[in-house]
Enzyme design. Sequence first.
Site, PDB file in Angstrom:
ATOM      1  N   HIS A  49      10.516  -3.665  -7.443  1.00 42.62           N
ATOM      2  CA  HIS A  49       9.140  -4.286  -7.987  1.00 42.62           C
ATOM      3  C   HIS A  49       9.091  -3.408  -9.296  1.00 42.62           C
ATOM      4  O   HIS A  49       9.806  -2.348  -9.757  1.00 42.62           O
ATOM      5  CB  HIS A  49       7.961  -4.175  -7.217  1.00 42.62           C
ATOM      6  CG  HIS A  49       7.496  -2.800  -6.717  1.00 42.62           C
ATOM      7  ND1 HIS A  49       7.960  -2.373  -5.700  1.00 42.62           N
ATOM      8  CD2 HIS A  49       7.122  -1.803  -7.504  1.00 42.62           C
ATOM      9  CE1 HIS A  49       7.363  -1.208  -5.448  1.00 42.62           C
ATOM     10  NE2 HIS A  49       6.961  -1.037  -6.724  1.00 42.62           N
TER      11      HIS A  49
HETATM   12  P1  TYD Z   1       5.302  -0.635  -1.696  1.00 43.27           P
HETATM   13  O1  TYD Z   1       4.838  -0.199  -3.058  1.00 43.27           O
HETATM   14  O2  TYD Z   1       5.910  -2.312  -1.721  1.00 43.27           O
HETATM   15  O3  TYD Z   1       6.339   0.071  -1.233  1.00 43.27           O
HETATM   16  P2  TYD Z   1       7.996   0.681  -1.608  1.00 43.27           P
HETATM   17  O4  TYD Z   1       7.897   0.432  -3.416  1.00 43.27           O
HETATM   18  O5  TYD Z   1       8.133   2.016  -1.164  1.00 43.27           O
HETATM   19  O6  TYD Z   1       8.717  -0.396  -0.882  1.00 43.27           O
HETATM   20  O7  TYD Z   1       4.160  -0.763  -0.701  1.00 43.27           O
HETATM   21  C1  TYD Z   1       4.375  -0.946   0.571  1.00 43.27           C
HETATM   22  C2  TYD Z   1       3.283  -1.428   1.335  1.00 43.27           C
HETATM   23  O8  TYD Z   1       1.993  -0.607   1.269  1.00 43.27           O
HETATM   24  C3  TYD Z   1       2.487  -2.821   0.718  1.00 43.27           C
HETATM   25  O9  TYD Z   1       2.024  -3.401   1.768  1.00 43.27           O
HETATM   26  C4  TYD Z   1       1.293  -2.149  -0.226  1.00 43.27           C
HETATM   27  C5  TYD Z   1       0.920  -0.711   0.657  1.00 43.27           C
HETATM   28  N1  TYD Z   1       0.440   0.111  -0.464  1.00 43.27           N
HETATM   29  C6  TYD Z   1      -0.828   0.551  -0.554  1.00 43.27           C
HETATM   30  O10 TYD Z   1      -1.726  -0.039   0.248  1.00 43.27           O
HETATM   31  N2  TYD Z   1      -1.387   1.521  -1.138  1.00 43.27           N
HETATM   32  C7  TYD Z   1      -0.316   2.192  -2.194  1.00 43.27           C
HETATM   33  O11 TYD Z   1      -0.917   3.025  -2.807  1.00 43.27           O
HETATM   34  C8  TYD Z   1       0.959   1.866  -2.104  1.00 43.27           C
HETATM   35  C9  TYD Z   1       1.937   2.423  -2.776  1.00 43.27           C
HETATM   36  C10 TYD Z   1       1.245   0.917  -1.128  1.00 43.27           C
END
Ligand code: TYD
Length: 134
Positions: A49
Amino acid sequence: MGKLISLIELPTVPDDGFLTIGQHPHIPFTIKRFYYIYDCTPNLLRGSHAHHKTRQILFCLRGSVRMVLDDGKNKEEIILDKPHIGVILDKLIWHDMCDIQKDTFMLVIASHSYNKKDYIRDYEEFKKITNGNK
Ligand code: TYD
């Protein structure tokens, strides 16, 4: 290393082990949030993303991770495996985290609080936005 990858090297002092310090001006934004990622399923792709506004710096405190950064035009990658070296994930940079190991422990500091609406998770939408910016 090309222009997409920008690394931050934090000062480290030997102090019966090592002590690494992150502060202004090495950290180029006010930190509104931090989170860490650990105990991951090995080799599962994370990230995939970009963000509209949020700027982040990712440190790999233990183990290693291969970061692939993409500005919509070019892609570059780097393996992070040193606790005092962070990679800047600027806004509108698509990032993939690959080759994560069981013991990989990552710390991410962010310029904005969590906001679901700040995410761009559709690559085609990301391409449209970044190409529109050029
Ligand atoms: P995501 O940013 O997609 O993780 P990665 O980039 O490591 O794959 O986030 C994973 C999950 O965690 C998603 O459901 C959103 C949640 N999340 C939060 O609630 N707060 C945050 O600050 C972050 C970074 C993620």
